[in-house]
Write a protein that holds these residues in place. Sequence first.
Motif, mmCIF file in Angstrom:
data_model
loop_
_atom_site.group_PDB
_atom_site.id
_atom_site.type_symbol
_atom_site.label_atom_id
_atom_site.label_comp_id
_atom_site.label_asym_id
_atom_site.label_seq_id
_atom_site.Cartn_x
_atom_site.Cartn_y
_atom_site.Cartn_z
ATOM 1 N N UNK A 28 0.507 -1.375 0.164
ATOM 2 C CA UNK A 28 0.082 -0.543 0.676
ATOM 3 C C UNK A 28 0.534 1.314 0.119
ATOM 4 N N UNK A 29 0.062 2.684 0.017
ATOM 5 C CA UNK A 29 0.748 4.035 0.255
ATOM 6 C C UNK A 29 0.337 4.316 1.786
ATOM 7 N N UNK A 30 1.553 5.474 1.793
ATOM 8 C CA UNK A 30 0.832 6.135 3.418
ATOM 9 C C UNK A 30 1.321 7.379 2.599
ATOM 10 N N UNK A 31 0.901 8.434 3.863
ATOM 11 C CA UNK A 31 0.829 9.730 3.496
ATOM 12 C C UNK A 31 0.398 10.246 5.263
ATOM 13 N N UNK A 32 1.667 9.996 5.749
ATOM 14 C CA UNK A 32 1.798 11.248 7.421
ATOM 15 C C UNK A 32 0.846 9.973 8.187
ATOM 16 N N UNK A 33 1.146 9.208 8.608
ATOM 17 C CA UNK A 33 1.115 8.287 8.997
ATOM 18 C C UNK A 33 1.355 8.104 10.722
ATOM 19 N N UNK A 34 0.658 8.546 11.435
ATOM 20 C CA UNK A 34 1.673 9.110 13.497
ATOM 21 C C UNK A 34 1.172 7.323 13.845
#
Length: 145
Positions: A28-34
């Motif tokens: 998958x892709x992820x953007x701004x995961x905390x």
Amino acid sequence: AKEDHSICQALSHRLFRGQYDTLRLADTSALNVTFADFSASRLELSNVSASGVSFVNATVQTLVIVDSKITNLTFKNSSLGQATRHRSTIVNEAARNHAEVNATYFQVRIQNGTYVDTVFRNSLSIDSTFLNTTLRNVTFVNHTD
């Protein structure tokens, strides 16, 4: 603790809190995961393309990053045990007040790493490259290159 979770859809601006047994992000892709105020027995990022992955006040017993490309990976006030980075590229990795035990870097490329007040114990680096990396008050205990 939350049971095993596998996430295969794209993530954007996602916050993970609390306790997990196993959490797996794959294909998958992820953007701004905390991951904040977070703990897990096992956290795996497999074949993930990500930008902006942060660990804040996080404790992970086993972290696996494999076949992934991550930009802006940050650790603050966190600790990892059995941290493995394998066949991955990480650009802009930063750690502050951080600890890793049994860290393994295998066929990894780290570019623009900044590590401050960080301890690596029993770490191993095999066929890995660290470019433009800054270390300030970093301790290596039993490191093998």
